[in-house]
Design a protein around this motif. Structure first.
Motif, short mmCIF file in Angstrom:
data_model
loop_
_atom_site.label_atom_id
_atom_site.label_comp_id
_atom_site.label_asym_id
_atom_site.label_seq_id
_atom_site.Cartn_x
_atom_site.Cartn_y
_atom_site.Cartn_z
N ASN A 199 0.95 -1.33 -0.05
CA ASN A 199 0.06 0.02 0.03
C ASN A 199 1.06 1.19 -0.12
OD1 ASN A 199 -2.39 -1.26 0.08
ND2 ASN A 199 -2.43 -1.30 2.08
N PHE A 200 2.15 1.16 0.86
CA PHE A 200 2.79 2.46 0.95
C PHE A 200 3.33 2.63 -0.41
CE2 PHE A 200 7.26 4.01 1.24
CZ PHE A 200 7.17 5.11 1.84
N LEU A 201 3.85 1.66 -1.21
CA LEU A 201 4.56 1.82 -2.20
C LEU A 201 3.46 2.14 -3.44
CD1 LEU A 201 6.91 -1.21 -2.45
CD2 LEU A 201 7.61 0.92 -2.40
N ASP A 202 1.94 1.81 -3.50
CA ASP A 202 1.04 2.31 -4.44
C ASP A 202 1.04 3.64 -4.23
OD1 ASP A 202 0.74 -0.43 -5.33
OD2 ASP A 202 -0.97 -0.83 -4.23
N LEU B 183 4.34 9.93 -7.31
CA LEU B 183 5.10 10.36 -8.28
C LEU B 183 4.43 10.75 -9.61
CD1 LEU B 183 7.72 7.70 -7.50
CD2 LEU B 183 8.09 10.27 -7.15
N ALA B 184 3.38 9.95 -9.91
CA ALA B 184 2.53 10.20 -11.18
C ALA B 184 1.97 11.53 -11.45
CB ALA B 184 1.63 9.19 -11.40
N ALA B 185 1.64 12.10 -10.01
CA ALA B 185 0.65 13.47 -9.83
C ALA B 185 1.79 14.36 -10.18
CB ALA B 185 0.20 13.24 -8.62
N GLU B 186 3.15 14.16 -9.49
CA GLU B 186 4.13 15.34 -9.70
C GLU B 186 4.53 15.46 -11.10
OE1 GLU B 186 5.63 17.36 -7.31
OE2 GLU B 186 4.01 17.01 -6.24
N GLN B 187 4.72 14.02 -12.00
CA GLN B 187 5.07 14.13 -12.96
C GLN B 187 4.22 14.85 -14.05
OE1 GLN B 187 8.27 12.65 -14.19
NE2 GLN B 187 7.59 13.99 -15.92
N GLU B 188 2.79 14.77 -13.78
CA GLU B 188 1.87 15.25 -14.47
C GLU B 188 1.93 17.04 -14.33
OE1 GLU B 188 -1.34 15.60 -17.16
OE2 GLU B 188 -0.30 13.60 -16.35
N LYS B 189 2.23 17.37 -13.10
CA LYS B 189 2.27 18.68 -12.69
C LYS B 189 3.52 19.38 -13.54
CE LYS B 189 0.66 18.94 -8.12
NZ LYS B 189 0.96 18.96 -6.68
#
Length: 120
Positions: A86-89, A95-101
């Motif tokens: 769960n932590f890794l998910d 990380l995906a949200a930061e990359q999108e930003k």
């Protein structure tokens, strides 16, 4: 996540290990007995701050902590595995949200008209 028992460090002038205590140590100077336990060992023992330990005592304590944590992980392996997954998910989502930003910011920078420099 399962609760792990809280262990504490104690020292006493007796060299007799109380019943039920799994982790005990007599330093080379033999002036006291150290206990690492999840139960209060009795009035003959007082809590000891870890920062007052000698190197020899500190190494013993690290071994105790390793044994306690290893046993807890083995006993509750599935719970720890689920917790770590769960932590890794969650890290992956962040990380995906930061990359999108970052992608959105760089796209916005490319679409803005650049200001012309005035000649002096």
């Amino acid at each position: 996540m399962p609760r792990v028992k809280k262990f504490k460090l104690y020292a006493g002038r007796t060299l007799e290990v109380p019943k039920g205590v799994k982790y005990s140590f007599i330093p080379s100077h033999m002036q006291y007995l150290l206990l690492y336990t999840d139960t209060k060992p009795g009035e003959d023992f007082v809590k000891v701050p870890e920062d007052q330990l000698s190197r020899e005592e500190h190494e013993w304590l690290l071994g105790c902590k390793y044994a306690v944590n290893s046993a807890a992980i083995q006993k509750n392996q599935q719970s720890y595995t689920n917790y770590l997954n769960n932590f890794l998910d969650n890290v992956e989502k962040e990380l995906a949200a930061e990359q999108e930003k970052i992608n959105n910011n760089s796209n916005n920078d490319n679409t803005k008209p650049k200001a012309k420099k005035k000649k002096q």
